[in-house]
Design a protein around this motif. Structure first.
Motif, PDB file in Angstrom:
ATOM      1  N   TYR A   1       0.606  -1.141  -0.291  1.00 32.01           N
ATOM      2  CA  TYR A   1       0.024  -0.117  -0.259  1.00 32.01           C
ATOM      3  C   TYR A   1       0.894   1.448   0.270  1.00 32.01           C
ATOM      4  O   TYR A   1       0.672   2.353  -0.789  1.00 32.01           O
ATOM      5  CB  TYR A   1      -0.589  -0.176   1.372  1.00 32.01           C
ATOM      6  CG  TYR A   1      -1.895  -0.976   1.722  1.00 32.01           C
ATOM      7  CD1 TYR A   1      -2.623  -2.216  -0.303  1.00 32.01           C
ATOM      8  CD2 TYR A   1      -2.579  -1.695   2.628  1.00 32.01           C
ATOM      9  CE1 TYR A   1      -3.306  -2.790  -0.079  1.00 32.01           C
ATOM     10  CE2 TYR A   1      -3.436  -2.533   2.150  1.00 32.01           C
ATOM     11  CZ  TYR A   1      -3.713  -2.759   1.353  1.00 32.01           C
ATOM     12  OH  TYR A   1      -4.526  -3.899   1.006  1.00 32.01           O
TER      13      TYR A   1
ATOM     14  N   LEU B   1      -5.105   4.117  -4.146  1.00 31.03           N
ATOM     15  CA  LEU B   1      -4.964   3.573  -2.973  1.00 31.03           C
ATOM     16  C   LEU B   1      -7.284   4.115  -2.804  1.00 31.03           C
ATOM     17  O   LEU B   1      -8.188   3.084  -2.033  1.00 31.03           O
ATOM     18  CB  LEU B   1      -4.790   4.235  -1.739  1.00 31.03           C
ATOM     19  CG  LEU B   1      -2.938   3.783  -0.893  1.00 31.03           C
ATOM     20  CD1 LEU B   1      -3.425   4.823  -0.420  1.00 31.03           C
ATOM     21  CD2 LEU B   1      -3.387   2.428  -1.081  1.00 31.03           C
TER      22      LEU B   1
ATOM     23  N   LEU C   1      -4.937  -0.765   4.983  1.00 32.73           N
ATOM     24  CA  LEU C   1      -5.690  -0.147   3.926  1.00 32.73           C
ATOM     25  C   LEU C   1      -5.594   1.650   4.568  1.00 32.73           C
ATOM     26  O   LEU C   1      -5.413   2.557   4.518  1.00 32.73           O
ATOM     27  CB  LEU C   1      -6.481  -0.065   2.884  1.00 32.73           C
ATOM     28  CG  LEU C   1      -7.363   0.095   1.715  1.00 32.73           C
ATOM     29  CD1 LEU C   1      -5.897   0.860   1.507  1.00 32.73           C
ATOM     30  CD2 LEU C   1      -8.293   0.033   1.475  1.00 32.73           C
TER      31      LEU C   1
END
Length: 147
Positions: free
Chosen positions: A16, A24, A42
């Motif tokens: 990420y 994202l 996340l």
């Protein structure tokens, strides 16, 4: 083989952290394909970048697809095969969606653990969808004129 949550968390943080803000945000729109741990990581990355998570629907309505009962008709080891099958069904007017495609796209090796990318359809479309997917792919595209 069990996944070590500490190592998986670190792996996801690394993945990420290398994604763009747009990537994202796109991933956050499809949280149904994420594991609980992946969603947490996340959210942490988005908070670190001061990105706002997607706002819930102000009317309290959910996506229609999420409210309907859908069944998995096939699993694919890679995202490309799943996308081709999904496109084939959509071109025939069959509503469908993929599960775990984002996870497999991020790390193809996890496909085995997740059971592949799953293709889901409405129960009443399952039989027709399977027939369409089982049709052979033409070897050559071209004229139907037998000249």
């Amino acid at each position: 083989m069990a996944i070590d949550p500490v190592r998986e968390r670190q792996r996801l943080k690394d993945v990420y952290s290398h994604m763009t803000d747009g990537e994202l945000q796109e991933l956050a729109e499809d949280t149904a394909s994420l594991t609980g741990l992946a969603s947490q990581v996340l959210n942490d990355e988005m908070a670190r970048r001061e990105l706002s998570p997607l706002q819930p629907d102000p009317d309290g309505l959910q996506d229609e697809t999420a409210l309907r009962s859908m069944v998995t008709i096939r699993s694919f080891p890679d995202v490309m095969q799943a996308w081709l099958a999904k496109s084939s069904l959509e071109s025939a007017g069959i509503e469908c969606y993929l599960v775990d495609d984002n996870m497999v796209r991020l790390d193809w090796g996890i496909s085995i653990v997740l059971g592949g990318v799953k293709l889901r359809v409405k129960p009443e479309d399952a039989e027709v969808a399977l027939v369409l997917l089982d049709q052979p792919v033409p070897e050559e595209l071209g004229d139907d004129d037998p000249e």
